[in-house]
Design an enzyme around this catalytic site. Structure first.
Site, mmCIF file in Angstrom:
data_model
loop_
_atom_site.group_PDB
_atom_site.id
_atom_site.type_symbol
_atom_site.label_atom_id
_atom_site.label_comp_id
_atom_site.label_asym_id
_atom_site.label_seq_id
_atom_site.Cartn_x
_atom_site.Cartn_y
_atom_site.Cartn_z
ATOM 1 N N SER B 320 -27.065 -2.594 -31.161
ATOM 2 C CA SER B 320 -27.538 -1.933 -29.939
ATOM 3 C C SER B 320 -28.141 -0.573 -30.298
ATOM 4 C CB SER B 320 -26.373 -1.767 -28.965
ATOM 5 O OG SER B 320 -26.680 -0.817 -27.997
ATOM 6 N N TRP B 323 -31.407 -1.111 -31.911
ATOM 7 C CA TRP B 323 -32.422 -1.512 -30.922
ATOM 8 C C TRP B 323 -33.114 -0.272 -30.353
ATOM 9 C CZ3 TRP B 323 -33.044 -0.206 -25.795
ATOM 10 C CH2 TRP B 323 -33.962 -0.956 -25.068
ATOM 11 N N HIS B 324 -32.318 0.804 -30.187
ATOM 12 C CA HIS B 324 -32.884 2.016 -29.596
ATOM 13 C C HIS B 324 -33.877 2.702 -30.521
ATOM 14 C CE1 HIS B 324 -29.509 1.626 -26.750
ATOM 15 N NE2 HIS B 324 -30.327 2.242 -25.927
ATOM 16 N N GLY B 325 -33.676 2.597 -31.807
ATOM 17 C CA GLY B 325 -34.626 3.265 -32.688
ATOM 18 C C GLY B 325 -34.326 2.966 -34.142
ATOM 19 N N PHE B 466 -38.308 3.720 -27.156
ATOM 20 C CA PHE B 466 -37.533 2.594 -27.681
ATOM 21 C C PHE B 466 -38.291 1.287 -27.517
ATOM 22 C CE2 PHE B 466 -34.127 5.525 -25.945
ATOM 23 C CZ PHE B 466 -34.100 6.264 -27.102
#
Lengths: 379, 466
Positions: B320, B323-325, B466
């Protein structure tokens, strides 16, 4: 009323069906709500003064001895006219002055008008000369840059209308005219609807401690002036990198610079391009200054990147302005176009600034001696 | 083009009017598809081909895997979808990160390494639409969904502009059925949508954009600030991210609602969660739900030993974070929350599932919020040195002297009170029973007040990166 509770399912069956009359009525009521609130905000909180203006004006108010000569314009005034050199030269010629540099970077003509109106509402009591360099009417900005508090502040309906006319008559590409026009209209709409007004006045101004204007632009020790190479010496981080970039770009493309000087020479021969609105603005600037008892002295400072300002020369020829000092002639003043005297293509370095401040003082002193300008303030 | 910009209002106004003027569902869908591609193309039209590629691949892969009962072939077609989608995501978002990280490691081990990074831009919204298209293929593979026969529907599902660039991550199983039938304007809750849009605008343009300069100021030179400033900055950033992202979600939901489409909610009072598990069920619900259904449960979920469950939690949260960066800070963010969820899981195994209430519940809320707020340091710190300085501040070891005006808490506290009143249902949906003319008048007042409190320059949404 939190959206986390909102579930946007279809409306209940009992809700009235959509109809034109109700929609029109709703739209009218919405408009009344918006305009009524706009009026209320305007009564309670008139358009906020841009913070850098406020900073610069408060420095002017604190300046001792009280200034009697003001320099007004964009970065070519801010970075070029040193009050210390000017006052010393004037004193050498037997005229005592106390000048102050009120210029701000990228201040175009219509913005100058708005700042001048603010400033001259409560002018220094002994104001004698206001030396003003009216810039171009159009500012080349990337999209979004016009939506700052500073830009919104001067986008009154008349100023926006003049800008749009200038834009339409300019030689820019159609796409630039459309996007530029959109940005100016948006800034005007934002002003009309007090976009960000309450935020600035009730939140940002109270809670933000930092100064919005860099110290090299307020330059209290230089009475509002600091040359660009001095600013470069003091700058740090990203700002220094930016100045470094400008300096390097200029040094590495001197041939390009020479071509721009040639273009300027060509444009000086072209007397077309001005239109009535521009003269009207020049006259307004003149009258505002005269109303304070000061003498307006128009100046065209040297530089190559700001197009031609023949409208000022034409205004002088037409008699709209009485005093004009035109230093933007590469052949007449080669020193101001000598790369050795420049920081970048449009700004003189410390030596150049000193030279131009002296030159300006001499020009004014000559005019005083010829009796064209009064030695003392006219009551 | 972002939702808080004037030109979006112009764009949406035109789309809204045309949409409801068109007679057939097919015409409306074509209009929405063209509008969506224009909307995305306003950023960078070159990346439209990526969306189109994802759409084509998933449309055909899903059709192929649905057409056969041979498990090997089905898996092969699913693999095609996964490889293409994750491959594009990996190339555009993670390639440079992995190359840099590998280079650093090999350099540390004194192993010669020569591979250059790519000069590529991150296509806006790629993480969102990639997860969306993946859910389509996976749901069909799991036989939870029939593939759509209409390529137009598929294209619109992937590119529908309200959710295209920053979510919510809409699943095909929810959205595709809505495309089958023509809706009517009289069935749209226009007042509710307008209120929701304005609330979203308020959160973004008034709350988030107003506090953002203070946060930027702190993180640009945090070594100069004292410890209290570290706490204030992290708290304000937590509020900013919430206001920014939930504001965007509100506007997306309202925009879709005005066009007759329904999205599920993406936030449900996360700051009133009494533990981290509850927090993640309420924060960015569409992503949390996606990760739960397509990652955590397939990994084994919470069925198994404590160590097994904690492993699953950790993998889910680290991914997770990623996924953001593409950065170690995001991975650390994942570890931080994976660890927190693990501790909460052990606590629940020990003390049972009963939720805290009353004063203890309030303390739990505070602790949960604080955990989230300090994790924001991983998100916001621009580099490792800065991150260390923030943590020094959070541990009251900062040597800086500069402060952030504590009065910033006043508007935040006022917002928290409004939020709480709403959470407790003390504020009814007044617009439902208000006559239309009065609603319009009040709405006009509210719009003008929001404009007067907005930042003139619209800041990009935090989640766009993102």
């Amino acid at each position: 009323m939190n959206p986390d509770h909102l579930v946007l399912d279809s409306r209940s069956e009992s809700a009235p069906a959509w109809s034109w009359p109700r929609t029109v009525l709703a739209f009218l009521c919405f408009t009344v709500g918006v305009l009524g609130t706009t009026w209320g905000i305007h009564q309670a909180y008139p358009v906020a003064e841009h913070s850098p203006y406020r900073q610069k004006r408060s420095l002017l108010a604190e300046a001792q001895p009280e200034p009697d000569t003001l320099f007004f314009g964009s970065s070519r005034i801010l970075r070029h006219l040193s009050p210390a050199v000017f006052d010393t030269t004037m004193a050498e010629r037997g005229i005592e002055t106390h000048s102050f540099n009120m210029a701000l970077p990228a201040m175009m003509t219509l913005e100058q008008e708005s700042l001048l109106a603010l400033l001259l509402a409560t002018p220094p009591t002994a104001l004698r000369y206001v030396i003003i360099d009216p810039e171009e009417f159009l500012l080349v900005t990337p999209p979004g840059q016009l939506r700052t508090t500073r830009s919104i502040g001067w986008h009154t309906a008349p100023a926006t209308w003049i800008t749009l006319q200038e834009l339409a008559q300019s030689e820019r590409r159609l796409q630039q005219k459309i996007t530029g026009g959109y940005e100016h209209i948006l800034a005007c709409v934002y002003r009309a609807f007090h976009f960000g007004q309450l935020r600035t006045q009730l939140v940002t101004n109270k809670l933000h401690q930092r100064e919005e204007l860099p110290s090299d632009q307020t330059a209290p020790s230089g009475r509002g002036f600091m040359s660009l190479d001095q600013a470069y010496e003091e700058a740090t981080g990203e700002y220094r990198e930016r100045l470094e970039g400008r300096k390097t770009a200029f040094r590495t493309d001197l041939a390009g610079y020479e071509r721009r000087v040639d273009t300027l020479r060509q444009s000086l021969m072209n007397s077309d391009g001005a239109f009535e609105n521009e003269f009207a603005v020049v006259r307004r600037l003149r009258d505002m200054i005269r109303a304070t008892g000061a003498i307006p002295i128009f100046l065209i400072a040297p530089g190559v990147g700001h197009g031609n300002r023949n409208y000022v020369r034409q205004a002088h020829a037409r008699g709209d302005i009485e005093h004009l000092i035109d230093l933007a002639h590469p052949d007449e003043y080669p020193a101001f176009y000598d790369p050795e005297q420049l920081f970048d293509a449009n700004h003189l370095n410390s030596h150049g600034a000193e030279a131009i401040s002296r030159e300006l003082a001499h020009k004014i002193a000559d005019a005083v001696e010829r009796g064209e300008l009064p030695r003392e303030r006219t009551p | 083009m972002i939702f808080t910009e004037f030109r979006f209002l112009l764009f949406f106004g035109v789309v809204f009017c045309l949409h409801w003027m068109l007679r057939t569902n097919q015409q409306r869908k074509i209009l929405l598809l063209v509008s969506s591609y224009v909307f995305y193309g306003a950023w960078d039209w070159r990346f439209l081909f990526l969306i189109f590629t994802s759409t084509v691949v998933d449309y055909f892969a899903a059709a192929k895997l649905h057409a056969t009962d041979d498990e090997k072939k089905r898996k092969r077609w699913l693999l095609v979808s996964l490889v293409v989608n994750l491959g594009l995501l990996g190339l555009f978002k993670y390639f440079n990160f992995f190359i840099d990280s590998a280079g650093t490691l090999l350099e540390y081990l004194d192993i010669p390494f020569q591979m250059t990074t790519l000069e590529i831009l991150l296509p806006v919204g790629i993480s969102f639409y990639t997860f969306q298209t993946l859910s389509y293929s996976i749901d069909i593979y799991r036989r939870n969904l029939e593939p759509t026969q209409s390529f137009l529907d598929m294209m619109l599902f992937v590119s529908f502009f309200p959710q295209l660039v920053a979510g919510p991550i809409v699943r095909a199983v929810h959205f595709l059925p809505q495309l089958l039938h023509k809706t009517s304007l009289s069935k749209v809750d226009i007042k509710g949508c307008l209120v929701l849009f304005l609330i979203g605008y308020f959160k973004k343009a008034v709350v988030s954009d107003t506090i953002s300069p203070t946060i930027d100021e702190y993180f640009s030179n945090n070594a100069a600030f004292d410890s209290l400033a570290a706490w204030i900055a992290c708290t304000l950033f937590a509020v900013q991210v919430y206001a920014d992202f939930s504001g965007y979600s509100d506007m997306a939901i309202a925009t879709a609602g005005l066009l007759g489409y329904h999205f599920g909610r993406n936030f449900a009072f996360p700051f009133f969660a009494r533990n981290l598990a509850m927090f993640w069920r309420r924060w960015h619900i569409s992503l949390s739900g996606w990760l739960r259904d397509y990652l955590f449960i397939p990994l084994g979920g919470s069925r198994g030993s404590a160590a097994f469950v904690m492993r699953n939690l950790m993998i889910t949260m680290v991914l997770s974070g990623l996924w953001h960066g593409a950065g170690w800070n995001y991975i650390l963010f994942g570890f931080f929350h994976g660890g927190g969820l693990g501790v909460h899981y052990l606590w629940r195994r020990w003390r049972g599932k009963e939720e805290a209430a009353g004063l203890v519940g309030a303390v739990c809320c505070f602790v949960t919020f604080s955990w989230f707020a300090i994790s924001m340091a991983f998100f916001r710190a621009p580099d490792n040195e800065s991150l260390i300085e923030v943590w020094k501040g959070l541990c009251f070891l900062s040597s800086g002297t500069q402060t952030i005006d504590p009065r910033w808490f006043l508007p935040v506290a006022a917002l928290a009170i409004c939020h709480w009143l709403s959470y407790r249902n003390y504020v009814p949906a007044w617009w439902e029973k208000t006559p239309t003319w009065l609603f319009a008048l009040g709405y006009g007042v509210a719009v003008e007040l929001c404009l007067a409190f907005s930042a003139p320059v619209a800041e990009p949404f935090v989640y766009f990166q993102f």
